[in-house]
Design an enzyme around this catalytic site. Structure first.
Site, mmCIF file in Angstrom:
data_model
loop_
_atom_site.group_PDB
_atom_site.id
_atom_site.type_symbol
_atom_site.label_atom_id
_atom_site.label_comp_id
_atom_site.label_asym_id
_atom_site.label_seq_id
_atom_site.Cartn_x
_atom_site.Cartn_y
_atom_site.Cartn_z
ATOM 1 C CB CYS A 124 -0.962 0.001 1.186
ATOM 2 S SG CYS A 124 -0.193 0.332 2.774
ATOM 3 C CG HIS A 125 0.487 6.138 -0.786
ATOM 4 N ND1 HIS A 125 0.635 7.009 0.274
ATOM 5 C CD2 HIS A 125 0.998 6.770 -1.874
ATOM 6 C CE1 HIS A 125 1.187 8.127 -0.170
ATOM 7 N NE2 HIS A 125 1.414 8.012 -1.468
#
Length: 101
Positions: free
Chosen positions: A54-55
């Protein structure tokens, strides 16, 4: 980095017009590119959502910042000013003191 980190919580959902102190831990549901300035200043990042790609995980790794992702409920359980202990090797967030207690 460090195995255990302690700091003050700052819960932020919308990064617009928000700021964070250098020793504070950014707590949010998930990060997006708009969060990068806050992430840069934060001592660590904790998110409700996300996995290892994820980011928040990727950007934290690039910035060499501690990050715990996928807690499911950090934004509901933690409040601004709470002092928490992050156990990085285990992905555990422990409340040391509740704000105002």
């Amino acid at each position: 980095g460090k195995d255990v980190l302690t700091g003050k919580v700052r819960v932020i959902f919308d990064p617009k017009n928000e700021s964070i102190e250098e020793n504070e831990i950014l707590v949010t549901s998930m990060t997006r590119p708009e969060f990068i300035q806050l992430m840069r200043k934060a001592r660590a990042v904790v998110t409700d959502e996300g996995g290892i790609t994820c980011h928040a995980a990727i950007v934290s790794r690039e910035m060499n910042k501690p990050c715990i992702i996928g807690t499911r409920n950090a934004t509901k359980v933690l409040s601004d000013g709470d002092v928490v202990e992050l156990r990085m090797n285990h992905g555990i967030v422990k409340i040391v003191t509740k704000a105002g207690a």
